[in-house]
Design a protein around this motif. Sequence first.
Motif, PDB file in Angstrom:
ATOM      1  N   PHE A 112       6.728 -16.109  11.902  1.00 25.18           N
ATOM      2  CA  PHE A 112       5.504 -16.183  11.328  1.00 25.18           C
ATOM      3  C   PHE A 112       4.743 -17.305  11.648  1.00 25.18           C
ATOM      4  O   PHE A 112       3.398 -17.325  11.913  1.00 25.18           O
ATOM      5  N   SER A 238       9.222  -7.802   7.466  1.00 26.22           N
ATOM      6  CA  SER A 238       7.930  -7.261   7.474  1.00 26.22           C
ATOM      7  C   SER A 238       7.082  -6.887   8.529  1.00 26.22           C
ATOM      8  O   SER A 238       7.535  -6.047   9.301  1.00 26.22           O
ATOM      9  N   ARG A 239       5.966  -7.448   8.787  1.00 25.83           N
ATOM     10  CA  ARG A 239       5.183  -7.049  10.097  1.00 25.83           C
ATOM     11  C   ARG A 239       6.054  -7.101  11.232  1.00 25.83           C
ATOM     12  O   ARG A 239       5.954  -6.442  12.253  1.00 25.83           O
ATOM     13  N   LYS A 242       8.505  -4.140  11.540  1.00 26.34           N
ATOM     14  CA  LYS A 242       7.911  -3.260  12.236  1.00 26.34           C
ATOM     15  C   LYS A 242       7.977  -3.366  13.626  1.00 26.34           C
ATOM     16  O   LYS A 242       8.294  -2.325  14.570  1.00 26.34           O
ATOM     17  N   GLU A 276       1.868   0.401   0.122  1.00 23.13           N
ATOM     18  CA  GLU A 276       0.991   0.312   1.162  1.00 23.13           C
ATOM     19  C   GLU A 276       0.807   1.737   1.932  1.00 23.13           C
ATOM     20  O   GLU A 276       1.804   2.121   2.296  1.00 23.13           O
ATOM     21  N   ILE A 281      -3.049  -0.283   5.659  1.00 22.84           N
ATOM     22  CA  ILE A 281      -2.850  -1.046   6.614  1.00 22.84           C
ATOM     23  C   ILE A 281      -3.940  -1.367   7.724  1.00 22.84           C
ATOM     24  O   ILE A 281      -4.054  -2.173   8.402  1.00 22.84           O
ATOM     25  N   PHE A 285      -5.443  -4.630   8.417  1.00 23.28           N
ATOM     26  CA  PHE A 285      -4.911  -5.107   9.668  1.00 23.28           C
ATOM     27  C   PHE A 285      -5.210  -4.354  10.835  1.00 23.28           C
ATOM     28  O   PHE A 285      -4.640  -3.531  11.406  1.00 23.28           O
ATOM     29  N   TRP A 288      -3.249  -4.112  14.273  1.00 18.10           N
ATOM     30  CA  TRP A 288      -1.679  -4.015  14.507  1.00 18.10           C
ATOM     31  C   TRP A 288      -1.186  -2.799  15.253  1.00 18.10           C
ATOM     32  O   TRP A 288      -0.648  -2.777  16.242  1.00 18.10           O
ATOM     33  N   TRP A 329       5.559  -2.931  -2.611  1.00 22.63           N
ATOM     34  CA  TRP A 329       4.490  -2.863  -1.511  1.00 22.63           C
ATOM     35  C   TRP A 329       4.966  -2.150  -0.175  1.00 22.63           C
ATOM     36  O   TRP A 329       4.463  -1.328   0.429  1.00 22.63           O
ATOM     37  N   HIS A 379       9.601  -9.789  -1.768  1.00 25.05           N
ATOM     38  CA  HIS A 379       9.465  -9.878  -0.232  1.00 25.05           C
ATOM     39  C   HIS A 379       9.931 -11.193   0.568  1.00 25.05           C
ATOM     40  O   HIS A 379       9.209 -12.296   0.104  1.00 25.05           O
TER      41      HIS A 379
HETATM   42  C1  GTR Z   1       1.320  -7.420   4.174  1.00 25.16           C
HETATM   43  C2  GTR Z   1       0.960  -6.270   4.660  1.00 25.16           C
HETATM   44  C3  GTR Z   1       2.738  -5.712   5.098  1.00 25.16           C
HETATM   45  C4  GTR Z   1       3.552  -6.591   5.588  1.00 25.16           C
HETATM   46  C5  GTR Z   1       3.356  -7.912   5.055  1.00 25.16           C
HETATM   47  C6  GTR Z   1       4.106  -9.106   5.885  1.00 25.16           C
HETATM   48  O1  GTR Z   1      -0.029  -7.924   4.018  1.00 25.16           O
HETATM   49  O2  GTR Z   1       0.457  -5.249   3.921  1.00 25.16           O
HETATM   50  O3  GTR Z   1       2.524  -4.328   5.830  1.00 25.16           O
HETATM   51  O4  GTR Z   1       3.415  -6.552   7.034  1.00 25.16           O
HETATM   52  O5  GTR Z   1       2.106  -8.274   5.089  1.00 25.16           O
HETATM   53  O6  GTR Z   1       4.089  -8.885   7.102  1.00 25.16           O
HETATM   54  O7  GTR Z   1       4.582 -10.117   5.280  1.00 25.16           O
END
Ligand code: GTR
Length: 399
Positions: A112, A238-239, A242, A276, A281, A285, A288, A329, A379
């Motif tokens: 990230f 997370s993102r 995906k 979510e 989403i 975003f 995405w 979430w 998370h």
């Molecule tokens: C959040 C988003 C999630 C997830 C998360 C992340 O804000 O709503 O879908 O992707 O970020 O990437 O930490």
Amino acid sequence: MTNYDESQVPAYRLPDPLVCLDGTPVGDAQTWRAKRRGELLELFTEHVFGLTPSAQPTVHVDVFEEGDALEGRAVRRQIVLRFGADGPQMDLLVFLPAGQRAPVPTFLGLNFFGNHSIHADPAIRLSTQWMRETGQGVVDHRATEAARGVLSSRWALDAILARGYGLATAYCGDLDPDYDDGYANGIHPLFYDAGQTQPRDGEWGTIGAWAWGLSRALDYFQLDEQIDDRRVAVMGHSRLGKTALWAGALDERFALVISNESGCGGAALSRRCYGETVERINTSFPHWFCNNFRRYNGREETLPVDQHMLIALAAPRPVYVASAVEDRWSDPRGEFLSALHADPVYRLLCDDGLPIDTMPELDAARMGRIGYHVRSGGHDVTDFDWRCFLDFADRHLQK
Ligand code: GTR
């Protein structure tokens, strides 16, 4: 309003991964391979992630740094991949166990906040790219020296190396900075037709671009004799989880796929509308997914796919889904159910899938060809998560 109430989850019917669009049941591996898998890939392309261009820009590879690292326990290598004549570039950071005799299986995941954030090693090149200011040590959207190692707890590097694996990572923002700029920056413009200024409605968004970058890292592994490119586990949180799932679906060279708390648009079933949602989403975003995905805002039941099919696109390769109980979430139960409903595809292809049909107790990994755990806490990516990923990789990549 976010739904966190199980009794408010709407009744839903999932599309069947083992029935073709024309109604033909998929009763053998051949029909899956020749027909159904391609249908699902096209549906996710058209309706969710958008089309990844098939044309490839020239990729210039430069290994710009190599050295011993971690008091001699590792070899560090830094590579820059330059896309096109003057396109963007991606810094790839690789740590391999020292003293290896044969090419090693390797985990690959985007990060990230820049490669320097995953470990305090001062030799790691500090990213100069734009980044979100939510990262520690990030000032005016740029990393400072204070950002070194800030997310090292998410990358159990010592454990990974000690167990004989390599770790490779790149900053997602090298491929496409994570904000909605109409796709002017990042790699999208490299692929525009003459006069085109944005991807079309069914063309890739930012997750597609990130997934593309993971494949370019894998291209590099094919050139690196110390990395076993046939034993690469693509992992993401997370993102970026995906993204790992989508990369694993698109590129079958990835031998193993790991989703960590990927949630909506990742491992979680969209139709549950828990935590979510698709609308949420796409609003937070908008960059995405592809624009077509917005058609399903508030209309999840009309999606031609659901996320169990994304898990199934990894089949028969091993796939691991990790949840965290406080991360509501991202809908832990919806993630578990995706793994469960991908199981029939695995059973058909390799007679092994998810060994359970109800959610396991906390902090207990369950592994077949599909692995799953829900751990305590929120998370994040923890040492526990990595222990499970390593056990899973041992089981499937060390044979
Ligand atoms: C959040 C988003 C999630 C997830 C998360 C992340 O804000 O709503 O879908 O992707 O970020 O990437 O930490």
